[in-house]
Structures are given as structure tokens and as C-alpha cells.
Design a protein around this motif. Structure first.
Motif, PDB file in Angstrom:
ATOM      1  N   ARG A  36      47.486  16.770  18.717  1.00  0.00           N
ATOM      2  CA  ARG A  36      48.850  17.234  17.854  1.00  0.00           C
ATOM      3  C   ARG A  36      48.811  16.960  16.496  1.00  0.00           C
ATOM      4  NH1 ARG A  36      52.870  17.111  22.927  1.00  0.00           N
ATOM      5  NH2 ARG A  36      51.820  19.025  24.225  1.00  0.00           N
ATOM      6  N   THR A  46      45.672  18.964  15.125  1.00  0.00           N
ATOM      7  CA  THR A  46      46.228  20.537  14.764  1.00  0.00           C
ATOM      8  C   THR A  46      47.367  20.914  13.747  1.00  0.00           C
ATOM      9  OG1 THR A  46      47.499  20.658  16.710  1.00  0.00           O
ATOM     10  CG2 THR A  46      45.080  21.178  16.752  1.00  0.00           C
ATOM     11  N   ASP A  88      50.176  20.918  15.098  1.00  0.00           N
ATOM     12  CA  ASP A  88      50.977  21.786  15.839  1.00  0.00           C
ATOM     13  C   ASP A  88      51.486  21.052  17.188  1.00  0.00           C
ATOM     14  OD1 ASP A  88      52.062  23.722  17.598  1.00  0.00           O
ATOM     15  OD2 ASP A  88      50.110  25.139  17.466  1.00  0.00           O
ATOM     16  N   ASP A  89      53.033  21.005  17.356  1.00  0.00           N
ATOM     17  CA  ASP A  89      53.279  20.296  18.433  1.00  0.00           C
ATOM     18  C   ASP A  89      53.138  20.795  19.652  1.00  0.00           C
ATOM     19  OD1 ASP A  89      53.923  18.085  16.843  1.00  0.00           O
ATOM     20  OD2 ASP A  89      56.024  18.221  16.825  1.00  0.00           O
ATOM     21  N   THR A  90      52.737  22.042  19.700  1.00  0.00           N
ATOM     22  CA  THR A  90      52.594  22.797  21.104  1.00  0.00           C
ATOM     23  C   THR A  90      51.341  22.608  21.526  1.00  0.00           C
ATOM     24  OG1 THR A  90      52.292  24.864  20.298  1.00  0.00           O
ATOM     25  CG2 THR A  90      54.586  24.326  20.228  1.00  0.00           C
ATOM     26  N   THR A  91      50.301  22.393  20.739  1.00  0.00           N
ATOM     27  CA  THR A  91      49.043  22.023  21.320  1.00  0.00           C
ATOM     28  C   THR A  91      49.023  21.375  22.554  1.00  0.00           C
ATOM     29  OG1 THR A  91      48.361  21.829  19.256  1.00  0.00           O
ATOM     30  CG2 THR A  91      46.584  21.452  20.905  1.00  0.00           C
ATOM     31  N   MET A 135      43.306  25.900  21.861  1.00  0.00           N
ATOM     32  CA  MET A 135      43.797  26.230  20.542  1.00  0.00           C
ATOM     33  C   MET A 135      43.180  27.464  19.955  1.00  0.00           C
ATOM     34  SD  MET A 135      41.968  23.139  18.647  1.00  0.00           S
ATOM     35  CE  MET A 135      42.906  22.007  19.554  1.00  0.00           C
ATOM     36  N   ASP A 180      43.365  26.141  14.369  1.00  0.00           N
ATOM     37  CA  ASP A 180      43.618  24.700  14.807  1.00  0.00           C
ATOM     38  C   ASP A 180      42.437  23.876  14.476  1.00  0.00           C
ATOM     39  OD1 ASP A 180      46.370  25.435  15.218  1.00  0.00           O
ATOM     40  OD2 ASP A 180      45.647  26.205  17.128  1.00  0.00           O
TER      41      ASP A 180
END
Lengths: 314, 314, 314, 314
Positions: free
Chosen positions: B149, B152, B154-157, B206, B210
Motif C-alpha cells: 500500500r 501503490t 492506495d490503502d485499499t490494495t 491492482m 498502481d
């Protein structure tokens, strides 16, 4: 600081590094399988840097002459691609690195019946040499001499007759590889003639500044440092450096790529050719080898120079 | 030409190149050995470039999600070196490239009884994953998720549960490798737990932007493109790119190094991560594979981008 | 000379030969990779001959019990062929000898992706054991015990629990082989259950006279020496002896075939089963092994007995 | 039934079996890698049995002459052991069977740097031929001719010049093996001379009754069937039969040992030599080969004869 001062400082620093590395010569051993190489001085260490402004600075035992041995494989590769074309050469030889030792017949058989893995293993190098231009053995050797002299910028560069003769006498393993490749249709030439050219190629003899100039040319799009003339085509100069990174240092290639990140090719004579893209050409000679067959002090020197001057391509 | 215009022009050029490469998807084949991967769309092609100014431009089927598969090996390597130290990791795994295919048990046995050749072959990757920090399987997976994360941004990866489960069911070859390494003392962990972590790592999911961001971070000394924070230490970021060049593309690594010269890592999902030193981060997805196991269109796209923008490190 | 006298003379001669061979135990080493086997007495030597008239004469440390280890591979082979049919067994396992060592994964991969070379290497033996009749692990072990008791003629023959447990704990290499074979569709069973049966099979425990009786049965068309009942079908008894000659003694098989010419199978416990076609059954036990993994004194004893009694089939 | 009647019956039975086996010639293919062998008649099948009473009965295309090819390896082995001693020969060549194909360089490298696995693979056979007595090439060929004439009992037996010349021209693979062995110090001779002797040895030419007589001699302690004279020492005759069982039929050796159980050696010409200990000598010729390189109909014929007359040694 004036440019002159800066250069002076650079010389002092490299001189110190080279002398610090000399201690590693004690940990290495001279190659013995080619009788003539046994006479080398195990303590010798020489280093030359061919720098952007077209001058060569050299250190240590810089006047010693040495033979190229496997370093000649990159020279022959460039020449064969120039003479026979990329397509023809890589129809016969692969492009993939190998973790195995340089003499491997196993790898030849296992992964492909008809194609040595890459031009840096002996099977591949013999195939490459067979594609140097020339109708006869003599023509091929002359072609090779003309090319190496363009690279060193020295019209007297030639091969060491004693070493070439010594290698030819003990070439049975290479002879075996060559006949195997002939049996499989990869090599077309008369094998004894091929071995004659190949051993002369391996016995090309020079000093560390000559070697550094070759590295500089490969690093600068194949152009002459003086005239800018295209000695080697741009894509060939690039390809040569790629093979140097992926398989130039036998099965220490991966480790050196990580720890130095400089395209480099070694030989059992203790020579190492280094070629920094758009940077220095490097020529090292130190005949005491580590257990992978690379110059013991030479490998340490490359790592140290890379860290000191940030030479890694990665 | 204003900067904005120039960027617009760049977008148009890349967009055209991507669409021109789409024809190569027809020559490839979806991987079938992991059942869940069979559902992929063979015509898909997506490409993202993360550029110097920290923005991502993407093309083609850019919203498709895909799993990393072997691309995750470079992520896990960076993490294991950060958690266990370079010395510990390379005490267990070698650094040398191999011309053999990625599943090779042969190479494991022949060259070294106790050490996989490098972290990019499965035997090496399993060993590397066993050195990710964490006392339990859950801790290791959480550690991995935190790290990906950061990469990327992105905290939802997270990983794709269906793919992870599907891989675990068909993991007998990797299970064999892992037990072999355990029998030889290279791996210490409980093997079923290790395989659980490993299949989740391979199933990290992803989009192409990402992936391009990961490539950008590895290409820029391991720093966050927004904050400049050190996500990965400088020498680790460099090392990762080196392995990408010497053995990132299975037994097409040498050829791609010559023809593109961009550090790259592929996976059987059709993902390719590209990382130009001090340059772009590249994320490609196109699941139709060539016979070497690399994305057919993806490989062509990398070569084309390299030529077009002079991205080769050599 | 009366028959009784003649037999007495025979006993004296063999007794002398056995004691003369005991000196070779000093040149061997106890196997250490299975912890429980380390307790064996390195000086022990036992020999039993099961002769034409159905009696067993034994010499040396004849009351020592030992486990069969790889000797059990021929027992399991006979049973699997009886239970699953020759066609089914050799659809999964090859018939060709191999010069390589018994643990070879290399050979498995190189010559055939889907078939172990023969039933005497571990990969082949694991596959064979998976074809012993029985729906559950328990049924298979019971089936095996019933069969071995018919062969030894002793209803109490069973496996050594301590050795079986010890082997299961250190079975990671066999576990790796088994998962590899499962991944390739050769083995169908649950691997942990299979390893449980396999380690019990290897841990079957007996004295040298029991072993000699097995050799006698294989040597006499598979018939019970007392009742003449067919314990093993004629072609199976013949096949078993063939594998003993071509690959029964690891990579000393060829040499022993030349120097003794007796179908024989060894195990790392130091057991050797010998089976002279239409002649003696031989059981040897001496745990000090030579560098090929065969009983040092046992091998010498077989050669000596063969010369003394002209037992070679060639 | 009178003896004469019984023999007549035997002839009728074998004649029927031979004709029944002829159908298998359709499933085989003529060897093509030696140009001269391509002229063979793919439908040909000849069989000779040299029986206890010293007479030869032959069937099918019994007057066809054929070259021995690899069958000559057992003849050369016997001769080299007689000339140089068992110790000297097996100091240079191993005794272990191999599951690999006959041309394997891989096996040579992997298991032992300095010793071919056994005398039946080409690397071993070349080494064996180098130990036939004689100071010159001519002396060695004469020595070989004297020996083969003792074995066939025919003073006119010689080699086929056209086949020998054809083999020498296409011998690059064997040349490679020979140089490899020379490089490793296993072979001492001049390689071109060695190849000349070797190709003549392979080109030894005869009819099926000649071959059957050789099998009879090897099967009867090496004695002449007429005079009882010791042509080959007893232990050498035994050793030769052992190699025939463990590695006489390329990688079909194990299977034929199980299914026929007759010591046998095949060649790519389609010749098979069979030698039943204390029984028949068998000579078969049928040039259509199966995919293992053995005579397709010949292999079936051996199995059938073994079953019909219970010839298995197991």
C-alpha cells in the motif's frame, strides 16, 4: 578549484584506491590450465581509466602487457555482428544469461540442442568467431587485427604468439565443443582453422590503457574518442554492454551487477574490461583470480570505483 | 511549444503505440495452470506511465484489475531485505541469473545443493518470502499489505481471494520445492503457512497505474513521489532493478535487456513492471502470453517505448 | 560323504567366509540421516542362507533385528503389481536403470516429466507404494503386513514404530518428491497418508533368516517353500529379480552384477536381500555402509559367496 | 520322437515365429544419420540360432550382410580387457548402467568428470577402443580383425569400407566426445586415428549365423564351439553378458531384461546379438528401428523366443 586541480585530485584518489586494493591479490591464484599464463606475476595490479576528455590515466603496474582471453569475446561479438549481421549471429547463438560455469557442455545440451545459450560461454564464443568476416583463416585474423587496432588506436596491437601456441596445444575441450556444434550444424567452418583464429583472438595482447580505450568506445555509442568516427554501430555497442552485465563475469555476473553495476567482461589472464555508458572506459589487469575465475583484486577495484564515483547504471 | 502542449503530444504518441501493439495479443495465450487466471480477457491491453512530474497517464484497458503473480517477487525481495538484512537473505539465495525456465528444480540441484540460484526463480522466491518479517502467517501477510500500500499509494490494495485460493489448490510443484528447501535447511518455516503467504503475495491485485507507481519508486532511489519519504532504502531499490535486468523476464531476460534495456519483471497474469532508473515507472497488463511466459503484447510494447523514448540503460 | 556331512561342511565354510568378511565393517559408516538408525552397532554382521531343502542356516549376529529400508521397495513393487496390475504400475513408473544416485530429482525432471525412471529410486518407490491395494492408509498398511508375513512365514513380522516415526520427521526430501509427482499427475493419493504408509514400509523389521526366506521365494517362482502355494505370481517374481540386477544396489548395481551376478537389493539400514534364481535365498545385515550407501561387508560377502558357490546368473 | 524329428519340429516352430514377427518391421524406421545405412531394406528380417550341438539354423533373409554398429562395442570390450587388463579398462570406464540415451554428453559431465559411465555408451566405447592392443592404427585394426574372425569362425570377415567411410565423414559428435575425453586425460591416443579404428569396428560386416556364433561363444565360457579352445577368458565372457543385460539395449535395456531376460546388444544397423548363458547364441537382423533405436521386429522376436523356449535368466 580549477579543472586542473580537480583532475589532479581525481588522480590522487584513484591512485590510493588502486594501492588499497592490491592486498586482494594475495587471496587469488594464477590460472594454470594454459601453460603460458603460469608465468604471470601474482602480485601485479594495473588500472587505467579513459575519461570523458579523451585522456587515459593509469595506475600500478600499468606497463605490463597481458592477453585478453575471454575479454576478447565481446570484441569478436561486435565484429561478427558487423560482418554477418545481427540476425545471422543470433540465429546461431542465444541471448540468455546462464548461472553455470563458462565451460559448460551440459547447458549446451540441456536447454537447446542446436544453439549455445549466449556469446559469452565458450560454445557461443566459438560460434561467434566462426562468423567473423574472411574467406580464409588468414583473412579472418587480419580482419580481427584491423578491428582491434581501431579500438586500441594503436597500429602495433597484435596477439602473443607464445600464448596462442600454448592455448592451441591444450584446446581439446574447445575442440570438443566445436565438433559438437559442427555435428549439430551450428558451426560450418573447418574446426582446426577456427581454433587457430580463436586462440589468436584470445591471445590479443595489450596494456591497461588500450583496454580502457575499448571500454570508452563501447560506452560512447561506438565512436572514436578522437575523430568521432563510428567504429562500432550504436546498437552493437549497446548490445555488447548488455551481455557484459548479464553474463560478462562468469557466474559472478549477477553479484557484480548488484555490487558495481558497471558493464564488465573478464578473462582468465586477469584482465577486466569496464564500460560505463556515457562515462569512463576502464581497463584492469591483475592475474590472481578468485574461485569464479575473475581477477580477485580487479573485482574489488570495480566495486570500489563504482561506489566512489557513483558509476552504477541501476 | 508549451509544456502542456508537449505533454498532450506525448499522450497522443503513447496512445497510438499502445493501440498498434494490441495486434500482438492475438499471438499470445492465456495461462491456464492456475484455474482462476483462465477467465482473463485475451484481447486486453493496458499501459500506464508514471512520469517525472509524479502523474500517471494510462491507456487501453486501464481499469482492469490483475494479480501480480511473479511481479510480486521483486516486491517481496525488497521487503525481505528490509526486514531480514541483505546478508541473511543472500546467505540463503544466490545472485546469479539463469537461462533456465522459472520452475526449474534441475538448476536448484545441479549448481548448488543448498541455495536457489536467485530470488526470481520460484525456489528463490519461496525462500525470500520466508524471510518477510512477522511471527505468524497473519503478521507476515499484514506486513506485506502495509508495504504494497505504501508502494501503490492506495490503502485499499489487497490480494484477490479467489485467485489466492485457486493457486493454493494447485501449488503442488511449489510445495515440492519448499519441502526440498526445508529438507536442505534453507527454509525454516512451516511449509503450509509459507505457501499461504506466498499465494496471497502472488495474488496481490491492482491496476496498471498502481504498478507504474511501484516502478517509479524503484527507479527514484526508493522515495515516495509525493513526500520524498524513503519507502525502500537506496541500495535495495538499485538491487531490485538489477535482478529485473538479469533475470526478470524468465528466459527472455537477456533478449529484452538487449532489445529494450529497461529493468522489467513479468508475471503469468500478463503483468509487467518496468522501472527506468531516474525515469518513468511503467505498468503493463495484457494476459495473452508468449511461449516464454511473458505478456506477448507487453514485451513488444516495452521494446517500442524504449526505442521511441530512448529508455535503454545501456 | 553322507548328505549330513556335506551340509556340515557347507556350514563350516560359510561360517569362515562370514567371519573373514567382518573386517570390512571397519571401512564402512553407519547411515546418519535417519536419527534412529544411528544407534546401530557398526561392527555387526549377520548372514542367512535359505537353501533348497527349505531350511535356513545363519551366521554372525544372526539374532539382530533390522529394518528393511530400500529393500522394502521390491516387496512393495511385487504387491503393487499384484494389486493394481502390471500395466497400471508401469504406466506410472519406468523400467530403466539409472546410473545416478537414489535421491535424484534431476533424473526425474530430465528424462521424463511425468514418470520416475524405475521403481527402485525414491520417486518410483513412492509411486509404487501409492498403488498398494486399500482404500485407506490403515487398509494399505494391513495389506502390506499380511503380505510381508506370508513372505517371512512369521505372523509377528511388523514395522519398527520408533524408526517409522523418526523417518516421518525427516522425510522432507521424499515429501518434496511426492508433491512433485502429485503436481504432475503421477501420484493421486493424499501425500501425508502416502508418506505414513511409505515410512512404515521402510521400517518393516526382521532378522536375517526372514530376509533369506523372502529371497528364496522370489528365486523359486514365488512359491511358499513349505506348501508350494503361489505367494507371488511367476512373472512378478521374475520381474522383481530383474530390477534387483539392473538397479538394486544404487549406483553400484552394475559393478555388483559383474562381480557377483546375484539379484540383490540393499537398504541404508545395512540390509541386503539376495535371490539366486532356482537357488539360495540370502539375507545379509551389516550396517556399516560404503560411500555408495550399500553395506560394506555385505557387498564383499555377496561377491565371495558368488565365487565360492558359483552363483552368478551370467 | 527321435532327436532328428525333434530338431525338425524346432525348426518349424522358430520359422513360424520369425515370419509372424515380420509384421513389426512396418512399425520401424531405417536409421538415417549414417548415409550408407539408408540403403537398407526396411522389410528385411533374419534370425539365426546357434544351438548346443554347434550348428546354426537360420531363417528369413538369412543371407543379408549387415554391419555391427554398436553390437561391436561388446566385441571391442572383450578384446580391450584381454589386451589391457580389466583393471586398466575400468580405471578409465565405469560399470554403471544409465537410463539416458546413448549419445549423452550430459551424463558424462554430470556424474563424473573423468570417466564415462559404462562401455556401452559412445564415450565409453571410444575409450575402450583406445585400449585395444597395437602400436599403430593398422595394428589395432588387424588385431580386431583377427579377433572377430576367431569369433565368427570365418577368415573372410572384415569391415564394410563404404559404411566405415560414410561414418567417418559424419563422426563429429563422436569426435567431440573423443576430444572431451582427451582433454580430461581419459583417452591418450591421437583422435583421428582412434576414430578411424572405431568406425571400422562399427562397420564390421557379417551374416546372422556369424552373429549367433559370437553369442554362443560368449554364452559358453568363451570357448570355441568346435575345438573348445578358450577364445575369450571365462570372466570376460561373463562380464560381457552382464553389460548386455544392464545396458545393451540403450534405454530399452530394463524393459527387455524384464520381458525377455536374455543378454542382448543392439546396433543402429538393426543387428541384435543375443547370448543365453549355457544356451543358444542368437543373431538377429532387421533394420527398421523403434524410437529407442533398437530393431523393432528384433525386439519382439527376442521376447517371443524367450517365452517360447523359457530363455530368461531371471
Amino acid at each position: 578549484m580549477a579543472l586542473h586541480e580537480e583532475f589532479r585530485q581525481f588522480e590522487i584518489e584513484v591512485g590510493q584506491i588502486v594501492e588499497e586494493m592490491r592486498v586482494f591479490t594475495e587471496e587469488g591464484k594464477i590460472a594454470t590450465y594454459i601453460p603460458e599464463l603460469r608465468h604471470a606475476d601474482p602480485d601485479a595490479l594495473a588500472c587505467a581509466l579513459y575519461t570523458k576528455n579523451g585522456t587515459c590515466v593509469s595506475f600500478g603496474d600499468k606497463d605490463r602487457k597481458f592477453t585478453l582471453q575471454s575479454v576478447s569475446k565481446v570484441v569478436a561479438l561486435a565484429l561478427a555482428v558487423m560482418d554477418s549481421g545481427e540476425e545471422q549471429v543470433f540465429d546461431k547463438v542465444g541471448m540468455e544469461p546462464t548461472g553455470g560455469p563458462f565451460y559448460s557442455i551440459t547447458r549446451l545440451e540441456l536447454t537447446s540442442r542446436s544453439k549455445p545459450l549466449n556469446p559469452m560461454i565458450n560454445a557461443g564464443a566459438l560460434t561467434v568467431t566462426s562468423m567473423i568476416g574472411g574467406r580464409t583463416e588468414t583473412e579472418k585474423v587480419e580482419r580481427l587485427l584491423r578491428f582491434i587496432r581501431e579500438l586500441t588506436g594503436d597500429d602495433t596491437t597484435t596477439y602473443d604468439r607464445a600464448v596462442a601456441a600454448s592455448e592451441l596445444k591444450t584446446a581439446d575441450h574447445n575442440r570438443a565443443l566445436a565438433y559438437l556444434l559442427k555435428g549439430e550444424g551450428v558451426i560450418d567452418s573447418d574446426i582446426e582453422s577456427l581454433l587457430d583464429v580463436y586462440t589468436k583472438q584470445c591471445a590479443l595482447s595489450m596494456r591497461c590503457c588500450d583496454l580502457a580505450r575499448i571500454g570508452f568506445i563501447f560506452g560512447h555509442e561506438g565512436r572514436s574518442p578522437e575523430t568521432g568516427e563510428q567504429i562500432v554501430p550504436v546498437p552493437v555497442a549497446r548490445m555488447v554492454k548488455t551481455f557484459m552485465v548479464t553474463c560478462g563475469m562468469y557466474n559472478e555476473s549477477g553479484e557484480l551487477a548488484i555490487k558495481a553495476g558497471i558493464p564488465a567482461k573478464s578473462g582468465v589472464s586477469g584482465a577486466i574490461l569496464g564500460s560505463v555508458p556515457n562515462g569512463m572506459g576502464i581497463g584492469v589487469y591483475s592475474p590472481a583470480l578468485n574461485e569464479k575465475g575473475n581477477s580477485r583484486a580487479g573485482v574489488e577495484l570495480l566495486k570500489r570505483l563504482s561506489r566512489h564515483f557513483s558509476l552504477s547504471i541501476f
